[in-house]
Write a protein that holds these residues in place. Structure first.
Motif, PDB file in Angstrom:
ATOM      1  N   ALA A 183     -12.235  10.069   8.100  1.00  9.53           N
ATOM      2  CA  ALA A 183     -11.848   9.189   6.995  1.00  9.53           C
ATOM      3  C   ALA A 183     -10.343   8.930   7.033  1.00  9.53           C
ATOM      4  CB  ALA A 183     -12.255   9.814   5.658  1.00  9.53           C
ATOM      5  N   MET A 184      -9.588   9.981   7.298  1.00  5.88           N
ATOM      6  CA  MET A 184      -8.127   9.848   7.365  1.00  5.88           C
ATOM      7  C   MET A 184      -7.709   9.014   8.586  1.00  5.88           C
ATOM      8  SD  MET A 184      -5.453  12.996   7.254  1.00  5.88           S
ATOM      9  CE  MET A 184      -6.079  13.760   8.733  1.00  5.88           C
ATOM     10  N   GLN A 185      -8.384   9.253   9.708  1.00  7.25           N
ATOM     11  CA  GLN A 185      -8.062   8.487  10.918  1.00  7.25           C
ATOM     12  C   GLN A 185      -8.404   7.008  10.738  1.00  7.25           C
ATOM     13  OE1 GLN A 185     -10.418  11.193  13.361  1.00  7.25           O
ATOM     14  NE2 GLN A 185      -8.622  11.629  14.617  1.00  7.25           N
TER      15      GLN A 185
ATOM     16  N   VAL B  86      -8.262   5.306   7.917  1.00  3.46           N
ATOM     17  CA  VAL B  86      -7.182   4.711   7.124  1.00  3.46           C
ATOM     18  C   VAL B  86      -5.977   4.412   8.022  1.00  3.46           C
ATOM     19  CG1 VAL B  86      -5.472   5.174   5.322  1.00  3.46           C
ATOM     20  CG2 VAL B  86      -7.874   5.734   4.926  1.00  3.46           C
ATOM     21  N   MET B  87      -5.616   5.413   8.853  1.00  2.00           N
ATOM     22  CA  MET B  87      -4.464   5.216   9.742  1.00  2.00           C
ATOM     23  C   MET B  87      -4.721   4.075  10.714  1.00  2.00           C
ATOM     24  SD  MET B  87      -3.427   9.176  10.508  1.00  2.00           S
ATOM     25  CE  MET B  87      -1.916   8.818  11.402  1.00  2.00           C
ATOM     26  N   PHE B  88      -5.966   3.965  11.177  1.00  2.00           N
ATOM     27  CA  PHE B  88      -6.290   2.890  12.120  1.00  2.00           C
ATOM     28  C   PHE B  88      -6.099   1.506  11.498  1.00  2.00           C
ATOM     29  CE2 PHE B  88      -9.505  -0.198  13.462  1.00  2.00           C
ATOM     30  CZ  PHE B  88      -9.045  -0.447  14.753  1.00  2.00           C
TER      31      PHE B  88
ATOM     32  N   GLU C 127      -4.354   0.657   8.961  1.00  2.00           N
ATOM     33  CA  GLU C 127      -2.941   0.426   8.640  1.00  2.00           C
ATOM     34  C   GLU C 127      -2.151   0.073   9.904  1.00  2.00           C
ATOM     35  OE1 GLU C 127      -2.122   3.079   4.642  1.00  2.00           O
ATOM     36  OE2 GLU C 127      -1.684   4.016   6.560  1.00  2.00           O
ATOM     37  N   HIS C 128      -2.392   0.846  10.944  1.00  2.00           N
ATOM     38  CA  HIS C 128      -1.655   0.660  12.205  1.00  2.00           C
ATOM     39  C   HIS C 128      -2.051  -0.641  12.880  1.00  2.00           C
ATOM     40  CE1 HIS C 128      -0.790   1.792  16.538  1.00  2.00           C
ATOM     41  NE2 HIS C 128       0.340   2.099  15.945  1.00  2.00           N
TER      42      HIS C 128
ATOM     43  N   VAL D  82      -2.790   1.160   2.795  1.00  2.00           N
ATOM     44  CA  VAL D  82      -3.874   1.525   1.883  1.00  2.00           C
ATOM     45  C   VAL D  82      -3.276   2.370   0.752  1.00  2.00           C
ATOM     46  CG1 VAL D  82      -6.061   2.770   1.667  1.00  2.00           C
ATOM     47  CG2 VAL D  82      -5.558   1.464   3.748  1.00  2.00           C
TER      48      VAL D  82
ATOM     49  N   ASN E 166      -3.518   3.743  -3.669  1.00  2.00           N
ATOM     50  CA  ASN E 166      -4.403   4.312  -4.687  1.00  2.00           C
ATOM     51  C   ASN E 166      -5.452   3.311  -5.151  1.00  2.00           C
ATOM     52  OD1 ASN E 166      -4.989   4.602  -7.732  1.00  2.00           O
ATOM     53  ND2 ASN E 166      -4.418   6.676  -7.121  1.00  2.00           N
ATOM     54  N   ASP E 167      -5.030   2.073  -5.416  1.00  2.00           N
ATOM     55  CA  ASP E 167      -5.945   1.049  -5.932  1.00  2.00           C
ATOM     56  C   ASP E 167      -7.092   0.735  -4.967  1.00  2.00           C
ATOM     57  OD1 ASP E 167      -4.555   0.814  -8.226  1.00  2.00           O
ATOM     58  OD2 ASP E 167      -3.455  -0.995  -7.651  1.00  2.00           O
TER      59      ASP E 167
ATOM     60  N   LEU F  14      -8.744   2.936  -3.220  1.00  2.00           N
ATOM     61  CA  LEU F  14      -9.659   4.076  -3.059  1.00  2.00           C
ATOM     62  C   LEU F  14     -10.971   3.812  -3.789  1.00  2.00           C
ATOM     63  CD1 LEU F  14      -7.226   7.137  -3.324  1.00  2.00           C
ATOM     64  CD2 LEU F  14      -8.252   6.148  -1.279  1.00  2.00           C
ATOM     65  N   ASP F  15     -11.792   3.039  -3.122  1.00  2.00           N
ATOM     66  CA  ASP F  15     -13.129   2.706  -3.623  1.00  2.00           C
ATOM     67  C   ASP F  15     -14.082   2.918  -2.441  1.00  2.00           C
ATOM     68  OD1 ASP F  15     -15.522   1.401  -4.283  1.00  2.00           O
ATOM     69  OD2 ASP F  15     -14.480  -0.048  -5.558  1.00  2.00           O
ATOM     70  N   ILE F  16     -15.138   3.677  -2.671  1.00  2.00           N
ATOM     71  CA  ILE F  16     -16.068   3.999  -1.576  1.00  2.00           C
ATOM     72  C   ILE F  16     -16.526   2.728  -0.856  1.00  2.00           C
ATOM     73  CG2 ILE F  16     -18.351   4.964  -1.037  1.00  2.00           C
ATOM     74  CD1 ILE F  16     -16.355   7.124  -1.714  1.00  2.00           C
TER      75      ILE F  16
ATOM     76  N   PHE G  57     -14.578   1.651   2.224  1.00  2.00           N
ATOM     77  CA  PHE G  57     -14.468   2.495   3.413  1.00  2.00           C
ATOM     78  C   PHE G  57     -15.792   2.865   4.053  1.00  2.00           C
ATOM     79  CE2 PHE G  57     -10.729   3.278   0.804  1.00  2.00           C
ATOM     80  CZ  PHE G  57      -9.715   3.082   1.729  1.00  2.00           C
TER      81      PHE G  57
ATOM     82  N   ARG H 278      -8.394   9.054  -6.370  1.00  2.00           N
ATOM     83  CA  ARG H 278      -9.580   8.798  -7.195  1.00  2.00           C
ATOM     84  C   ARG H 278     -10.614   9.884  -6.942  1.00  2.00           C
ATOM     85  NH1 ARG H 278      -9.877   2.838  -7.963  1.00  2.00           N
ATOM     86  NH2 ARG H 278      -7.713   2.324  -8.506  1.00  2.00           N
TER      87      ARG H 278
ATOM     88  N   PRO I 151      -3.101   6.518  14.683  1.00  2.00           N
ATOM     89  CA  PRO I 151      -4.145   7.484  14.307  1.00  2.00           C
ATOM     90  C   PRO I 151      -4.307   8.629  15.290  1.00  2.00           C
ATOM     91  CG  PRO I 151      -5.104   5.339  14.874  1.00  2.00           C
ATOM     92  CD  PRO I 151      -3.628   5.148  14.805  1.00  2.00           C
TER      93      PRO I 151
END
Lengths: 90, 382
Positions: free
Chosen positions: A38-40, A42-44, A46-47, A53, A55-56, A58-60, A63, B221, B306
């Protein structure tokens, strides 16, 4: 949009080692990704697409699927564009 | 590829070294013996701005890049792993708030954290949930705009002096992360003493009994408390531990070289015994390799790549095992003296062992590094 989906699909397919994932399948439901994915992911995005990404976001729904991620990227890129680009002005 | 540090990096490292040599190294054995870091030392660290090296300038931090942040952890880790741990957890929580908090949380928390006026500890581990964070049982119940926490947290670095905690718990089955003040009613803090290493990191156990937390203290969240908030904090911490382990390795090698160059046995200096020289050569080579892995992780972290996640795993895995071997050899080279309180060698060994356990055990690193996408694993082979 297609380019975005393709790039995300390729990244996800490498992680779960299958090409049999539709754009609306739940990426995490198969249980083949590591807890770090999940973290990777997000980084992908963004990069790869130059977005941040926050706070706003963060909705399932943003992702869990390739389509959700592509929509998130498209939405955030559109918000970040200056008015002149949005309106097609030089 | 340019493996040279910039002039600014060199200047920052020199500043960190000078501070550690003057204010930390002469006292680190006492910190270890007393199992605490005095408040005035914490205040000196705060006055230098070292609690805010990774926090953006707009919130009063230095806004440094990841190499500078790593150099800070190497140098502080060289002097005192316990102090390095306190700085690390502050960075982990600041990262979580900065990355996943709302603007009001940025404004309220990051400036005092950057200045070291507010220390915040990271509370994830529980008596029955260590390497498996998915097993956390601490519960948060939503009640009229606030959350009520019940459960226990253990091995909380800096818990004895923290002003607040970032607590990972579950609400409605979904993981979340809450900022809880030290004096929140229903929170009991118990010191943990007698540890093998990092004895001055002031660990605590936390017990929450109907501890009420305002709703606006949720960071991120619900549902994202582990996958995004906790795991990105742990990733940040893992990076810091990798550099801290390089610092222990550096300290151990310096001590080994000094002792081997002055102690004579069988008519020659220890350094001229071939088996001792092999230990020193292996140590110096592995120290250099560990530092290079840290630099690689730093560059990819700064780029937002990443692949930095697994690079950080590799750096922490290699650096922590390197530090333990270097410290083990340091004790061996010192002989009986290395086992005594007259030399820091035994402290290095005890602290280095902890590096193989915190922020993911060595076995967890071994399980994870080859588990990623095959293309990424193959890339490591090239």
């Amino acid at each position: 949009m297609d380019t975005i989906r393709t790039a995300i699909r390729n990244f996800v397919a490498r992680a779960i080692r299958t090409d049999l994932l539709s754009d609306t399948d739940d990426i995490f439901a198969r249980g083949h990704v590591t807890s770090l994915f999940a973290m990777q992911l997000v980084m992908f995005v963004e990069h790869e697409f130059g977005i941040t990404v926050e706070n706003d976001d963060l909705d399932i729904a943003n992702f869990s699927t390739i389509a959700g991620l592509a929509n998130l990227v498209t939405r955030k890129r559109t918000v970040g564009l200056p008015e002149s680009v949005l309106e097609g002005r030089p | 590829m340019d493996l040279q540090l910039t002039h600014q990096h060199e200047a920052d490292r020199a500043e960190f070294r000078d501070f550690v040599d003057r204010e930390i190294v002469p006292h680190a054995d006492r910190f270890d013996l007393e199992e605490r870091i005095p408040r005035d030392t914490i205040d000196h660290v705060a006055a230098r701005g070292y609690f805010g090296v990774s926090i953006p300038r707009e919130y009063g931090g230095r806004g440094s890049d990841m190499i500078t942040y790593g150099l800070l952890h190497e140098e502080i880790g060289r002097g005192c792993s316990s102090l390095r741990s306190i700085i690390t957890v502050q960075g982990m929580v600041a990262h979580a708030i900065g990355r996943w908090g709302v603007p009001a949380q940025h404004d309220a928390w990051l400036p005092p954290m950057a200045a070291g006026r507010r220390l915040v500890a990271f509370a994830l581990s529980e008596p029955e949930a260590g390497s498996d964070p998915q097993a956390i049982a601490c519960a948060a119940t939503r009640r009229r705009g606030e959350y009520v926490l019940n459960g226990r947290k253990k091995w909380i670095t800096g818990g004895q002096i923290a002003d607040a905690f970032l607590v990972i718990a579950r609400a409605e089955g979904k993981p979340g992360a809450w900022l809880v003040d030290r004096d929140a009613p229903g929170l009991t803090i118990s010191p943990i003493r007698g540890l093998l290493g990092v004895r001055a990191s002031m660990l605590s156990e936390l017990t929450f009994s109907d501890c009420r937390v305002p709703g606006e203290r949720l960071v991120g969240r619900l549902g994202f408390g582990l996958s995004h908030v906790a795991f990105s904090s742990l990733d940040h911490g893992r990076y810091c531990v990798a550099w801290g382990a390089v610092g222990i390795g550096q300290a151990a090698l310096r001590a080994s070289l000094d002792y081997a160059g002055t102690r004579r046995q069988h008519g020659v200096y220890l350094k001229d015994h071939q088996l001792i020289r092999r230990m020193l050569s292996d140590g110096l080579t592995n120290l250099a390799a560990a530092r290079l892995l840290c630099y690689q992780a730093a560059c990819r972290r700064d780029a937002g790549d990443p692949r930095a996640v697994i690079d950080t795993f590799m750096a922490k895995y290699f650096a922590s095992t390197m530090a333990r071997r270097a410290a083990d050899d340091c004790v061996q080279i010192h002989g009986a003296s290395g086992c005594s309180g007259d030399y820091p060698a035994q402290r290095y060994l005890r602290d280095a062992k902890i590096m193989e356990i915190i922020e993911g055990t060595t076995q967890l690193q071994q399980l994870t590094i080859a588990q990623g996408p095959y293309e990424d694993v193959y890339e490591k082979v090239h």
